[in-house]
Design a protein around this motif. Structure first.
Motif, mmCIF file in Angstrom:
data_model
loop_
_atom_site.group_PDB
_atom_site.id
_atom_site.type_symbol
_atom_site.label_atom_id
_atom_site.label_comp_id
_atom_site.label_asym_id
_atom_site.label_seq_id
_atom_site.Cartn_x
_atom_site.Cartn_y
_atom_site.Cartn_z
ATOM 1 N N UNK A 18 1.294 -1.083 0.205
ATOM 2 C CA UNK A 18 0.199 -0.458 -0.131
ATOM 3 C C UNK A 18 1.011 1.762 -0.097
ATOM 4 N N UNK A 19 2.138 1.424 1.016
ATOM 5 C CA UNK A 19 2.690 2.522 0.664
ATOM 6 C C UNK A 19 3.927 2.455 -0.107
ATOM 7 N N UNK A 20 4.076 1.438 -1.235
ATOM 8 C CA UNK A 20 4.680 1.622 -2.437
ATOM 9 C C UNK A 20 4.221 2.187 -3.400
ATOM 10 N N UNK A 24 4.093 5.957 -5.155
ATOM 11 C CA UNK A 24 4.050 5.652 -6.035
ATOM 12 C C UNK A 24 3.377 7.063 -7.332
ATOM 13 N N UNK A 25 2.654 6.910 -6.646
ATOM 14 C CA UNK A 25 1.453 7.947 -6.794
ATOM 15 C C UNK A 25 1.658 9.266 -6.773
ATOM 16 N N UNK A 26 2.912 9.338 -5.461
ATOM 17 C CA UNK A 26 2.609 10.919 -5.131
ATOM 18 C C UNK A 26 2.573 11.362 -3.868
ATOM 19 N N UNK A 27 1.631 10.177 -3.289
ATOM 20 C CA UNK A 27 1.424 10.445 -1.166
ATOM 21 C C UNK A 27 2.128 9.177 -1.179
ATOM 22 N N UNK A 28 2.758 10.490 -0.300
ATOM 23 C CA UNK A 28 3.379 10.062 1.018
ATOM 24 C C UNK A 28 3.165 9.415 2.212
ATOM 25 N N UNK A 29 2.755 8.391 2.862
ATOM 26 C CA UNK A 29 2.896 7.731 3.710
ATOM 27 C C UNK A 29 3.466 6.645 4.493
ATOM 28 N N UNK A 30 3.552 7.090 5.759
ATOM 29 C CA UNK A 30 4.609 5.564 5.979
ATOM 30 C C UNK A 30 3.915 4.562 6.044
ATOM 31 N N UNK A 31 4.586 3.306 6.287
ATOM 32 C CA UNK A 31 3.889 1.841 6.621
ATOM 33 C C UNK A 31 3.202 1.981 8.156
ATOM 34 N N UNK A 32 3.655 3.089 9.005
ATOM 35 C CA UNK A 32 3.414 2.375 10.499
ATOM 36 C C UNK A 32 1.679 3.173 10.123
ATOM 37 N N UNK A 33 1.641 4.885 9.348
ATOM 38 C CA UNK A 33 0.403 5.502 9.088
ATOM 39 C C UNK A 33 -0.722 4.851 8.705
ATOM 40 N N UNK A 34 -0.505 3.640 7.318
ATOM 41 C CA UNK A 34 -0.869 2.633 6.668
ATOM 42 C C UNK A 34 -1.746 2.302 7.601
ATOM 43 N N UNK A 61 -6.394 -8.710 9.940
ATOM 44 C CA UNK A 61 -7.945 -8.644 9.795
ATOM 45 C C UNK A 61 -7.751 -9.771 8.294
ATOM 46 N N UNK A 62 -8.650 -10.034 7.704
ATOM 47 C CA UNK A 62 -9.406 -10.537 6.929
ATOM 48 C C UNK A 62 -7.673 -9.768 5.411
ATOM 49 N N UNK A 63 -7.139 -10.424 4.328
ATOM 50 C CA UNK A 63 -6.217 -9.884 3.848
ATOM 51 C C UNK A 63 -6.930 -9.017 2.726
ATOM 52 N N UNK A 64 -6.729 -7.874 2.453
ATOM 53 C CA UNK A 64 -6.645 -6.327 1.373
ATOM 54 C C UNK A 64 -7.535 -5.491 2.463
ATOM 55 N N UNK A 65 -7.759 -5.922 3.830
ATOM 56 C CA UNK A 65 -8.482 -5.192 4.738
ATOM 57 C C UNK A 65 -8.079 -3.712 5.206
ATOM 58 N N UNK A 66 -6.994 -3.831 5.463
ATOM 59 C CA UNK A 66 -5.797 -2.544 5.790
ATOM 60 C C UNK A 66 -6.230 -1.972 4.939
ATOM 61 N N UNK A 67 -5.368 -2.303 3.611
ATOM 62 C CA UNK A 67 -5.344 -0.944 2.691
ATOM 63 C C UNK A 67 -7.145 -1.132 2.210
ATOM 64 N N UNK A 68 -8.040 -1.295 2.143
ATOM 65 C CA UNK A 68 -9.303 -1.192 2.180
ATOM 66 C C UNK A 68 -9.853 0.100 2.827
#
Length: 331
Positions: A18-20, A24-34, A61-68
């Motif tokens: 998610x962070x990477x 790549x789209x110009x939004x810098x968020x750290x792994x802990x923030x995500x 949580x279920x795979x995909x839930x964190x990024x979603x």
């Protein structure tokens, strides 16, 4: 086909992808923030679901839930696709690469050729990024590795269509819209509130109550199922904690880093103090894992060891319950 993509190593695959992808789209968020905004801190116990011949435990949580969840709270739109046909899955992925879209994939771990042998087991919720293709090989950014790597078409198809629990079924995803302005403060608060709600849930299979259920079950397993089965169950518990997506201890450290960042953004010193508290709890989870490993390897022969492990986990559950109650009040 190669996209200008920057590989960064992270502690956990889904946060890292998610962070990477966002960077790549110009939004810098750290792994802990995500991780914090996406409410990644979790615990669930499913005694009726067997995984590797042991009850289902998960510290995530279920795979995909964190990024979603993180995307929803930040106003980001993600496109997700699954394919019944492997050829269609490959064509769709290559089409994305031709359009300069680095793409996240859910894959099985067991057949990842670049993984060390000791890390290969049947787990289908791993995440990585494909950012190009050269000489018939896909360019892979796996955030748990310290270097970018490659997979052949056959190798990638095999991990995208791994069988078993949480089968990926060619699952691919990528951000399609990122707003010009994001309300980080509000997203942080929503993430924290959701984490507290989950971990303090009144149902017995989720959060602190689930931890207590597992803790109280340990001596019962030993009494009813014997040492061999109990040790297998405990081995599964610490594998989920320490090997599959960093789990218990590691997740507490990531969450502590999130609260440190959040304390600055929200100008809330209480969050800084709570970040120290959850980090200390993470240390206790690590100690707990070491104690179980000794039992599993027959290096601890105390007659009451299962009762001691039970008490240790109950103590951690008490500390976590107090932590989430304080955290809920702090925001």
């Amino acid at each position: 086909m190669q996209i200008n993509f920057e590989h960064h190593q992270t502690a956990h695959c889904e946060n890292g992808v998610a962070s990477n992808l966002l960077l790549n789209r110009g939004l810098k968020l750290s792994e802990p923030m995500i991780f914090g905004i996406g409410s990644g801190l979790f615990f669930v116990y499913l005694p009726f679901l067997k995984v590797n011949f042991a009850p289902g435990f998960s510290y995530r949580p279920m795979p995909g839930a964190i990024f979603s969840k993180a995307a929803k709270r930040l106003g980001i739109k993600i496109k997700r696709q699954k394919f019944s046909n492997p050829h269609e899955a490959q064509v769709a992925l290559e089409k994305n690469l031709e359009q300069n879209i680095p793409t996240g994939l859910q894959v099985g771990v067991f057949n990842l050729t670049y993984f060390p042998e000791e890390y290969k087991f049947h787990f289908n919720a791993h995440n990585l990024v494909v950012y190009g293709k050269e000489d018939g090989k896909f360019l892979i950014s796996d955030p748990v590795m310290d270097f970018a790597t490659t997979l052949s078409e056959t190798e990638l198809e095999k991990v995208r269509y791994a069988k078993g629990a949480l089968a990926p079924k060619g699952h691919m995803y990528f951000p399609t819209h990122i707003p010009e302005k994001i309300n980080l403060e509000e997203a942080i608060k929503k993430g924290i509130k959701d984490t507290c709600k989950n971990m303090l849930a009144p149902v017995p299979i989720i959060g602190v109550k689930a931890m207590r259920w597992v803790a109280k079950s340990i001596p019962k397993w030993a009494e009813k199922k014997g040492t061999k089965v109990t040790n297998h169950y405990l081995g599964q518990l610490i594998r989920m904690q320490e090997e599959i997506g960093t789990g218990g201890g590691g997740f507490r450290f990531i969450y502590g880093a999130f609260l440190q960042e959040a304390s600055v953004i929200l100008k809330n010193d209480e969050l800084r103090e709570l970040s120290k508290e959850i980090t200390t709890i993470g240390d206790l989870w690590r100690d707990f894992a070491v104690d179980i490993a000794r039992v599993y390897k027959n290096r601890n022969s105390k007659s009451n060891i299962y009762n001691e492990l039970s008490k240790s986990m109950l103590h951690i559950a008490d500390l976590e319950e107090a932590f989430y109650k304080k955290l809920r009040k702090a925001i």
